[in-house]
Motif scaffolding. Structure first.
Motif, PDB file in Angstrom:
ATOM      1  N   ALA A 122       0.688  -1.216   0.350  1.00  0.00           N
ATOM      2  CA  ALA A 122      -0.045  -0.308   0.098  1.00  0.00           C
ATOM      3  C   ALA A 122       1.079   1.080  -0.090  1.00  0.00           C
ATOM      4  O   ALA A 122       0.437   2.048  -0.835  1.00  0.00           O
ATOM      5  CB  ALA A 122      -0.657  -0.014   0.850  1.00  0.00           C
ATOM      6  N   THR A 123       1.913   1.140   0.632  1.00  0.00           N
ATOM      7  CA  THR A 123       2.812   2.477   0.759  1.00  0.00           C
ATOM      8  C   THR A 123       3.279   2.798  -0.616  1.00  0.00           C
ATOM      9  O   THR A 123       3.972   3.742  -1.312  1.00  0.00           O
ATOM     10  CB  THR A 123       3.874   1.918   2.225  1.00  0.00           C
ATOM     11  N   LYS A 124       4.280   1.619  -1.180  1.00  0.00           N
ATOM     12  CA  LYS A 124       4.174   1.583  -2.405  1.00  0.00           C
ATOM     13  C   LYS A 124       3.812   1.875  -3.903  1.00  0.00           C
ATOM     14  O   LYS A 124       4.319   2.722  -4.225  1.00  0.00           O
ATOM     15  CB  LYS A 124       5.161   0.041  -2.994  1.00  0.00           C
ATOM     16  N   ASN A 125       1.887   1.982  -3.251  1.00  0.00           N
ATOM     17  CA  ASN A 125       1.236   2.161  -4.079  1.00  0.00           C
ATOM     18  C   ASN A 125       1.403   3.523  -4.381  1.00  0.00           C
ATOM     19  O   ASN A 125      -0.678   3.805  -5.209  1.00  0.00           O
ATOM     20  CB  ASN A 125       0.392   1.031  -4.515  1.00  0.00           C
ATOM     21  N   LYS A 126       1.012   3.644  -3.099  1.00  0.00           N
ATOM     22  CA  LYS A 126       0.360   5.474  -2.297  1.00  0.00           C
ATOM     23  C   LYS A 126      -1.350   5.374  -2.498  1.00  0.00           C
ATOM     24  O   LYS A 126      -1.675   6.657  -2.841  1.00  0.00           O
ATOM     25  CB  LYS A 126       0.607   6.123  -3.659  1.00  0.00           C
ATOM     26  N   ARG A 127      -1.627   3.714  -1.797  1.00  0.00           N
ATOM     27  CA  ARG A 127      -2.918   3.632  -1.562  1.00  0.00           C
ATOM     28  C   ARG A 127      -2.860   3.750   0.148  1.00  0.00           C
ATOM     29  O   ARG A 127      -2.031   2.906   0.844  1.00  0.00           O
ATOM     30  CB  ARG A 127      -3.677   2.678  -1.875  1.00  0.00           C
ATOM     31  N   THR A 128      -3.648   3.650   0.686  1.00  0.00           N
ATOM     32  CA  THR A 128      -4.245   3.320   2.225  1.00  0.00           C
ATOM     33  C   THR A 128      -4.292   2.134   1.446  1.00  0.00           C
ATOM     34  O   THR A 128      -4.687   1.494   1.220  1.00  0.00           O
ATOM     35  CB  THR A 128      -5.624   3.457   2.684  1.00  0.00           C
ATOM     36  N   VAL A 129      -3.939   1.337   3.728  1.00  0.00           N
ATOM     37  CA  VAL A 129      -4.201  -0.665   2.424  1.00  0.00           C
ATOM     38  C   VAL A 129      -4.854  -0.977   3.133  1.00  0.00           C
ATOM     39  O   VAL A 129      -5.561  -2.210   2.157  1.00  0.00           O
ATOM     40  CB  VAL A 129      -3.831  -0.351   4.923  1.00  0.00           C
ATOM     41  N   GLN A 130      -6.172   0.279   2.900  1.00  0.00           N
ATOM     42  CA  GLN A 130      -7.657  -0.553   3.223  1.00  0.00           C
ATOM     43  C   GLN A 130      -7.923  -0.607   0.914  1.00  0.00           C
ATOM     44  O   GLN A 130      -8.605  -1.066   0.478  1.00  0.00           O
ATOM     45  CB  GLN A 130      -8.670  -0.336   3.592  1.00  0.00           C
ATOM     46  N   ALA A 131      -7.658   0.631   1.222  1.00  0.00           N
ATOM     47  CA  ALA A 131      -7.263   0.921  -0.791  1.00  0.00           C
ATOM     48  C   ALA A 131      -6.692   0.050  -1.773  1.00  0.00           C
ATOM     49  O   ALA A 131      -7.634  -0.325  -2.654  1.00  0.00           O
ATOM     50  CB  ALA A 131      -7.430   2.328  -0.846  1.00  0.00           C
ATOM     51  N   GLN A 132      -5.126  -0.955  -0.600  1.00  0.00           N
ATOM     52  CA  GLN A 132      -5.188  -1.512  -1.482  1.00  0.00           C
ATOM     53  C   GLN A 132      -5.379  -2.918  -1.789  1.00  0.00           C
ATOM     54  O   GLN A 132      -6.163  -3.519  -2.787  1.00  0.00           O
ATOM     55  CB  GLN A 132      -3.298  -1.993  -0.632  1.00  0.00           C
ATOM     56  N   CYS A 133      -6.229  -3.041  -0.769  1.00  0.00           N
ATOM     57  CA  CYS A 133      -6.603  -4.416  -0.315  1.00  0.00           C
ATOM     58  C   CYS A 133      -8.192  -4.564  -1.730  1.00  0.00           C
ATOM     59  O   CYS A 133      -8.185  -5.424  -2.020  1.00  0.00           O
ATOM     60  CB  CYS A 133      -7.953  -4.890   1.076  1.00  0.00           C
ATOM     61  N   ASP A 134      -8.722  -3.511  -1.369  1.00  0.00           N
ATOM     62  CA  ASP A 134     -10.064  -3.434  -2.293  1.00  0.00           C
ATOM     63  C   ASP A 134     -10.090  -3.707  -4.017  1.00  0.00           C
ATOM     64  O   ASP A 134     -10.020  -4.167  -4.249  1.00  0.00           O
ATOM     65  CB  ASP A 134     -10.768  -1.698  -2.436  1.00  0.00           C
ATOM     66  N   TYR A 135      -8.885  -2.581  -4.214  1.00  0.00           N
ATOM     67  CA  TYR A 135      -8.251  -2.892  -5.311  1.00  0.00           C
ATOM     68  C   TYR A 135      -8.057  -4.165  -5.778  1.00  0.00           C
ATOM     69  O   TYR A 135      -8.177  -4.513  -6.996  1.00  0.00           O
ATOM     70  CB  TYR A 135      -7.314  -2.112  -5.843  1.00  0.00           C
ATOM     71  N   VAL A 136      -7.389  -4.888  -4.886  1.00  0.00           N
ATOM     72  CA  VAL A 136      -6.201  -6.136  -4.894  1.00  0.00           C
ATOM     73  C   VAL A 136      -7.698  -7.112  -5.420  1.00  0.00           C
ATOM     74  O   VAL A 136      -7.646  -7.462  -6.563  1.00  0.00           O
ATOM     75  CB  VAL A 136      -5.251  -6.668  -4.117  1.00  0.00           C
ATOM     76  N   SER A 137      -7.955  -6.899  -4.286  1.00  0.00           N
ATOM     77  CA  SER A 137      -9.162  -8.248  -4.225  1.00  0.00           C
ATOM     78  C   SER A 137     -10.386  -7.795  -4.963  1.00  0.00           C
ATOM     79  O   SER A 137     -10.723  -8.473  -6.012  1.00  0.00           O
ATOM     80  CB  SER A 137     -10.661  -7.527  -3.145  1.00  0.00           C
ATOM     81  N   GLN A 138     -10.560  -6.704  -6.277  1.00  0.00           N
ATOM     82  CA  GLN A 138     -11.159  -6.546  -7.583  1.00  0.00           C
ATOM     83  C   GLN A 138     -11.084  -7.234  -8.337  1.00  0.00           C
ATOM     84  O   GLN A 138     -11.186  -8.023  -9.823  1.00  0.00           O
ATOM     85  CB  GLN A 138     -11.600  -5.422  -7.775  1.00  0.00           C
ATOM     86  N   GLN A 139      -9.080  -6.874  -9.066  1.00  0.00           N
ATOM     87  CA  GLN A 139      -8.746  -7.751  -9.477  1.00  0.00           C
ATOM     88  C   GLN A 139      -8.507  -8.992  -9.677  1.00  0.00           C
ATOM     89  O   GLN A 139      -8.996  -9.736 -10.413  1.00  0.00           O
ATOM     90  CB  GLN A 139      -7.409  -7.398  -9.306  1.00  0.00           C
ATOM     91  N   PHE A 140      -9.139  -9.591  -8.267  1.00  0.00           N
ATOM     92  CA  PHE A 140      -9.093 -11.002  -8.300  1.00  0.00           C
ATOM     93  C   PHE A 140     -10.187 -11.765  -8.594  1.00  0.00           C
ATOM     94  O   PHE A 140     -10.297 -12.939  -9.462  1.00  0.00           O
ATOM     95  CB  PHE A 140      -8.416 -11.616  -6.696  1.00  0.00           C
ATOM     96  N   CYS A 141     -11.301 -11.074  -8.157  1.00  0.00           N
ATOM     97  CA  CYS A 141     -12.802 -11.588  -8.464  1.00  0.00           C
ATOM     98  C   CYS A 141     -12.897 -10.866 -10.650  1.00  0.00           C
ATOM     99  O   CYS A 141     -14.139 -12.179 -10.637  1.00  0.00           O
ATOM    100  CB  CYS A 141     -13.766 -10.188  -7.940  1.00  0.00           C
ATOM    101  N   ASP A 142     -12.442  -9.904 -10.165  1.00  0.00           N
ATOM    102  CA  ASP A 142     -12.395  -9.924 -11.947  1.00  0.00           C
ATOM    103  C   ASP A 142     -11.668 -11.372 -12.363  1.00  0.00           C
ATOM    104  O   ASP A 142     -12.782 -12.007 -13.985  1.00  0.00           O
ATOM    105  CB  ASP A 142     -11.737  -8.930 -13.021  1.00  0.00           C
TER     106      ASP A 142
END
Length: 673
Positions: A122-142
């Motif tokens: 999350a720090t590397k991608n400049k996101r909040t930790v929850q935003a990182q989880c939401d983003y990657v989880s959506q990728q996996f769902c897709d």
């Protein structure tokens, strides 16, 4: 509103606020399609999706006998890759096989969203930790949806229901004396999220790394909580009970590896258990070192370790705090790198809770990629484990180019610039992965994927259907009236009829043993046999009665093959069965047998071919060898032609799909020759 819902068959996917799938309300068929928190039911008005729907699924399934199949939950620190897809697709095939046998299936997958690695990502991608989880989880769902997988429930460890389950399990185990606080020291691998002892590490170039993954470790000593395998349950230690389970039940599959000189997975774990350094497991970390996780009940200074947290997700997804609870899992699909946790810690936790142990743990090997950074390119190819941590993964994304939603973009293929991607049909990817060796590691070779697509899916499966429905052989575009008795009177058809007569049992046996590639081999043999009949007998030269006999047996071969291939390539199989006019209720395992009789029926017209050949372009043949990729303006395109400096000797520069219209790119965009 859902308390009266009884799931009798079908499948549903629940991802956050989205629900897809087909199921049944009592006796009436109902199509469910949820989007934006709305559940659409055929022939009725939209109604809100209850937030409790996903929680109720396990309870609803418990009203009947249910087959539970799980994947590990995937780590939310980066994009999904081929390894994740392989695990999900393997589990999906198992689930579909059970469904086709009229069994109710609970197929569980999801995301592991706690741990230090996710915080770092999350720090590397400049996101909040929850935003990182939401983003990657959506990728996996897709990817799950696009790769034609149909899980019943999608669990995320940041969900409140999961946190409640984990803390309830912790409290129960602590109360029963299996969890204690003490000073614990050892080595910690952030990449593996694992505490390892010294014998599991080696020093390379002055740095201590793990033997298995070669990931760096750091020493640590802190006061945290440990789970002891020496704790006693029913007069025996958890360790002894786990050993008995492994020896008596042989739950780890496959039992024999391809390399006969290797110890089986079960033997490897039993050998590990002989060493006393696995008697205690550190299951928490100081919250000051890792605050992204579930707090230990009653201790605000400690965070529950990610592996204890993740293993409990299987219980969350099956309704652990609900009554009745659906348990145990029939098959748990995992990669071999996480076998230790699933065959030692996991059964020990279940034993301490007084729960039944998994019936089978299916372990698959790694996917290896070519090491393009090796020092001496003249040596034999060096293959390394695909890994997000080392940047050697072939990653996947849903393609927005295709209209039918069944295409994926692959990036990170050896020889293809990092900026560019390859678009591949989901059926082709599934087929390629399932044609691999189930008992060993596999090499990811893009050329082989293209070859399997062309030689087996197009040239054999689709070609047989195309020949049988062509105007030359089948001018009336019908599935002729079928009579097995009359066909057995034709001498040159008898051998093929015998093959079809046993095909279902052969394939079912291989699939039940998780030997999918061998099951596919049997199907391809039947297809090849039918095709050879057309080639040798030239039905277009025969009178109508004889021609119809050949057409009917070949279309019958297509029907049986398509039914048996449904777990492997569900989308293509469904299209074939649609063309043949086979009703949904006639697509079960029991229908994959040679029919005694069948009425004449009109075939559905199919203007477009199901699959088209994939073309690998050779740079020198196309005069592209001197072009160089010069800009970043093309990063968003699906790349159908990969361009590299002429100094690189790369045999494969790209792939073109006949089914797409390609963006027009001028030579100036790439540079001059």
């Amino acid at each position: 509103m859902f308390k009266k819902l009884v799931l009798i068959g079908g499948a549903a996917i629940y991802t956050g606020t989205v629900l897809w799938g087909v199921t049944k309300y009592r006796k009436a068929k109902t199509t469910l399609k949820g989007e934006n928190n709305v559940l659409y039911i055929k022939n009725s008005k939209p109604r809100p999706v209850s937030e409790e729907f996903c929680h109720l699924l396990p309870t609803l399934y418990s009203e009947q006998e249910c087959c539970i199949i799980t994947t590990p939950i995937f780590y939310a620190n980066g994009d999904p890759h081929i390894g994740h897809a392989y695990t999900s697709i393997m589990a999906d095939v198992m689930a579909r096989c059970q469904s086709l046998d009229d069994k109710t299936v609970l197929y569980v997958t999801g995301m592991d969203e706690h741990g230090l690695k996710i915080k770092q990502a999350a720090t590397k991608n400049k996101r909040t930790v929850q935003a990182q989880c939401d983003y990657v989880s959506q990728q996996f769902c897709d990817i799950v949806k696009t790769s034609e997988c149909s899980p019943t429930t999608f669990i995320r460890t940041t969900e409140e229901r999961h946190c409640n389950v984990v803390q309830a399990i912790w409290t129960r185990l602590a109360k029963d004396g299996f969890i204690k606080k003490k000073i614990y020291s050892g080595y910690y691998s952030v990449s593996d999220e694992d505490v390892v002892n010294k014998r599991k590490t080696i020093v390379i170039n002055g740095k201590r790394v793990t033997k298995d993954s070669r990931q760096p470790v750091e020493t640590f000593q802190e006061e945290n909580y440990v789970f002891s395998l020496l704790g006693v349950k029913n007069g025996e230690s958890l360790k002894d009970l786990v050993i008995k389970w492994l020896k008596l039940k042989s739950p780890i599959k496959p039992e024999v590896l391809e390399n006969q000189s290797s110890l089986s997975y079960c033997e490897q774990i039993l050998r590990e258990l002989q060493k006393n350094d696995l008697d205690e497991w550190s299951i928490s970390r100081l919250r000051s070192n890792n605050g992204w996780g579930i707090q230990v009940p009653g201790d605000s200074t400690q965070t529950i370790h990610v592996w204890f947290d993740a293993l409990c997700s299987y219980l969350t997804a099956t309704g652990y705090l609900n009554e009745p609870h659906v348990w145990p899992p029939d098959i748990q699909v995992i990669g071999k790198d996480i076998l230790k946790f699933h065959s030692i810690l996991w059964p020990a936790i279940l034993l301490a809770l007084g729960l039944d142990l998994p019936k089978q743990i299916f372990v698959h090997g790694h996917w290896l990629v070519e090491d393009v950074n090796q020092n001496n390119p003249n040596k034999r190819k060096k293959w390394i484990k695909m890994s997000k941590s080392t940047g050697t993964a072939v990653t996947l994304q849903r393609s927005n180019t295709a209209n039918d939603g069944h295409f994926l973009k692959m990036k990170g293929i050896a020889g293809v610039p990092d900026e560019l991607s390859v678009t591949v049909c989901s059926s082709t990817l599934r087929y390629f992965l399932l044609r691999s060796r189930e008992k060993n590691d596999n090499h990811f070779q893009y050329e082989r994927l293209v070859d399997l697509h062309n030689t087996e899916l197009v040239n054999k499966l689709c070609n047989l259907l195309s020949r049988c429905t062509s105007e030359k052989i089948n001018p009336t575009e019908e599935f002729p009236k079928f009579s097995r008795k009359k066909l057995t009177e034709v001498g040159y058809l008898q051998k093929h009829l015998k093959e079809l007569g046993v095909l279902k049992s052969v394939v079912a046996k291989k699939f039940a043993e998780f030997q999918y590639s061998k099951g596919i081999d049997a199907i391809l043999c039947a297809i090849t046999s039918a095709d050879s009949i057309i080639t040798s007998k030239k039905p277009w030269t025969l009178e109508a009665t004889q021609r119809e006999k050949i057409v009917s047996i070949c279309l019958e071969t297509c029907r049986i093959a398509a039914i048996l291939l449904q777990p492997i390539i569900p989308n293509i199989s469904s299209q074939i069965l649609d063309i043949l006019g086979i009703k949904e209720k006639k697509r079960k395992w029991r229908n994959a047998i040679l029919q005694e009789e069948a009425p004449r029926r009109v075939l559905k017209k199919n203007k477009k071919p199901l699959l088209k050949r994939m073309k690998i372009q050779k740079g020198k043949e196309k005069g592209l060898a001197n072009f160089e990729y010069a800009g970043k303006d093309l990063l968003q395109m699906d790349a159908f032609c990969f361009l590299v400096p002429s100094s690189q000797d790369l045999p494969v520069l790209g792939v073109v799909f006949d089914t797409f219209s390609f963006p027009q790119v001028s030579e100036e965009s790439y540079g001059k020759t």
